[in-house]
Write a protein that holds these residues in place. Structure first.
Motif, short mmCIF file in Angstrom:
data_model
loop_
_atom_site.label_atom_id
_atom_site.label_comp_id
_atom_site.label_asym_id
_atom_site.label_seq_id
_atom_site.Cartn_x
_atom_site.Cartn_y
_atom_site.Cartn_z
N PRO A 34 0.04 52.71 8.13
CA PRO A 34 -1.10 53.15 7.31
C PRO A 34 -2.27 53.57 8.18
O PRO A 34 -2.62 52.89 9.15
N LYS A 35 -2.88 54.68 7.83
CA LYS A 35 -4.07 55.17 8.53
C LYS A 35 -5.27 54.81 7.67
O LYS A 35 -5.48 55.37 6.60
N GLU A 36 -6.06 53.86 8.14
CA GLU A 36 -7.15 53.32 7.34
C GLU A 36 -8.44 54.09 7.60
O GLU A 36 -8.83 54.32 8.75
N ASN A 38 -12.66 54.65 6.05
CA ASN A 38 -13.77 54.24 5.20
C ASN A 38 -14.41 55.48 4.59
O ASN A 38 -14.72 56.43 5.30
N THR A 60 -4.37 59.31 -2.45
CA THR A 60 -3.52 58.37 -1.73
C THR A 60 -2.10 58.33 -2.31
O THR A 60 -1.16 57.98 -1.59
N LYS A 67 -4.85 54.75 3.80
CA LYS A 67 -5.48 53.67 3.05
C LYS A 67 -6.99 53.89 3.06
O LYS A 67 -7.58 54.05 4.13
N ASN A 69 -10.86 52.67 2.17
CA ASN A 69 -11.82 51.63 1.81
C ASN A 69 -13.07 52.32 1.29
O ASN A 69 -13.74 53.04 2.03
N ASN A 318 -9.01 57.67 13.15
CA ASN A 318 -7.96 58.30 12.35
C ASN A 318 -8.46 59.66 11.85
O ASN A 318 -8.52 59.91 10.65
#
Length: 428
Positions: A34-36, A38, A60, A67, A69, A318
């Motif tokens: 998973p590439k997180e 914000n 998503t 992912k 946030n 990312n």
């Protein structure tokens, strides 16, 4: 804006097409990790949490390797200041929407979108900063038309919407004579509702004559204290001096300001065209109309802004995922349809078709915009520009503050313009 009169024509030509041209690339990272990222958003009465959550989920679902946030700026108009705080604390988000790129871009903090990445946008060259493009040119908004309570106009004997400034003042005085508050304005923590009338009068009077006035201010060729600008500011101050503005209302935030108009606490509401969505959907017991901000002569001049989309952190760990998310979010037809209905914007996406079931106030405002485009009457919206022809970093808050001072009478027009010149030099 100087480009918008030409660019806006493309909206009219392409808006009737049948589908968004965005490429449905479903490729992921390839390694299952998973590439997180914000994502800094903002919430308003028009764009509540559910809007953002649904839009994020659509992207998503398409890119399961990403992912997201969600971060929310603490006030509706404080997202740029909040992004600065996050940058200073080492928490700069990977993706942010409707954050003023000025300052961030010049410092190398925002990704410079390449021409090949902007192929789905009608106006890929909008809002350059030193030749680069650091914010997706996602939509066009008119700022501000004037929304009005048709019942109050009728009760005050106003039979036609004002086309000139003198007619606007006369209508305001008729409303006041009937015991009706002419304008609904605000301010508070959000600032900008207090400045909407000043935005309108400066855009129409100053940009209507000198479309590149703010670019000239950046070059030091003009000043806020010059006669044309000061005369426009004096018209705004005169409304307050005549008792046509409620001085106590500048403590009211954006949500409360909107609700005050919907509750019938004033006859006219100068606001960006995003209000049209709530005018069509939120509860109120009167019919709402809309007219263009008037000029002295009646000449059509319509302030607007194209941009407001996503920017990406150039140093994101990312970066590819952040870029994919930003493009997919801005060109997702479900998100665009929802934002049209929720926020009254005109999408600047190739091939996009406006929903057939948009409400009457939004439709009326869109027709006013089309007329302005046809007549090449579109200019920048003062205070909402970004990039090379926009405010210097940090200056917007000074503009909001001086608008409130003009409403309350703490500053005269001359004092306000002198203050703006002083603060401009500090910002530079």
């Amino acid at each position: 804006m100087r480009r918008l009169g030409v660019l806006g024509a493309a909206v009219i030509v392409t808006v009737g097409l049948t589908a968004c041209s965005v490429k449905q690339d479903t490729g992921g990272a390839g390694d299952g990790t998973p590439k997180e990222i914000n994502f800094l958003t903002f919430e308003t009465p028009n764009l509540p949490p559910a809007y953002w959550d649904a839009a994020i989920k659509r992207v998503t679902d398409k890119y399961p390797d990403i992912k997201v946030n969600k971060q929310v700026a603490p006030t509706t108009q404080g997202r740029t200041a909040y992004a600065k705080q996050l940058l200073q604390s080492g928490q700069f988000p990977d993706v942010m929407i409707a954050v003023d790129p000025a300052g961030f871009a010049e410092a190398g903090n925002l990704y410079d979108w390449k021409p090949g990445e902007l192929g789905d946008f009608q106006f890929p060259d909008a809002n350059p900063i030193k030749g680069g493009h650091h914010q997706l040119p996602a939509n066009t908004q008119t700022i501000p038309p004037i929304y009005y309570n048709k019942k109050m106009f009728a009760d005050a004997g106003i039979t036609a919407t004002p086309k000139t400034w003198a007619e606007l003042v006369q209508a305001s005085e008729k409303l006041k004579a009937k015991g009706l508050q002419p304008f609904v304005i605000g301010g508070g923590k959000d600032g900008f509702p207090a400045a909407m009338i000043m935005t309108g009068v400066v855009s129409v009077d100053v940009y209507g004559k000198t479309p590149d006035w703010l670019t000239q201010r950046r070059a030091g060729k003009v000043k806020f204290a010059d006669s044309d600008f000061q005369a426009a500011v004096a018209k705004f101050a005169d409304l307050s001096a005549k008792g046509l503005l409620d001085k106590d209302s500048v403590s009211r935030d954006y949500a409360a300001t909107e609700q005050a108009f919907l509750d019938g606490k004033g006859a006219m509401y100068p606001m960006g065209n995003w209000f049209a969505a709530n005018a069509d959907t939120k509860k109120h017991d009167f019919e709402i109309g809309v007219f263009n901000f008037p000029s002295d002569s009646g000449k059509l001049v319509v302030p607007a802004y194209t941009g407001g989309g996503m920017s990406v952190n150039a140093k994101s760990k990312n970066l590819d995922a952040a870029k994919r998310f930003a493009i997919a979010f801005q060109t997702d037809k479900g998100q665009i349809d929802a934002s049209v209905k929720a926020d009254g914007l005109v999408p600047a996406i190739k091939g996009y078709q406006m929903p057939s079931d948009i409400g009457p106030v939004l439709k009326a405002g869109y027709e006013l915009y089309k007329e302005a485009v046809d007549k090449k009457a579109v200019v920048n919206s003062f205070g909402w520009e970004t990039a090379d022809d926009g405010f210097l970093p940090g200056f917007k808050e000074k503009f909001y503050a001086v608008a409130q001072d003009l409403v309350t009478g703490r500053k005269s027009a001359a004092d306000a313009c002198a203050y703006l010149d002083t603060e401009w030099e500090k910002a530079g």
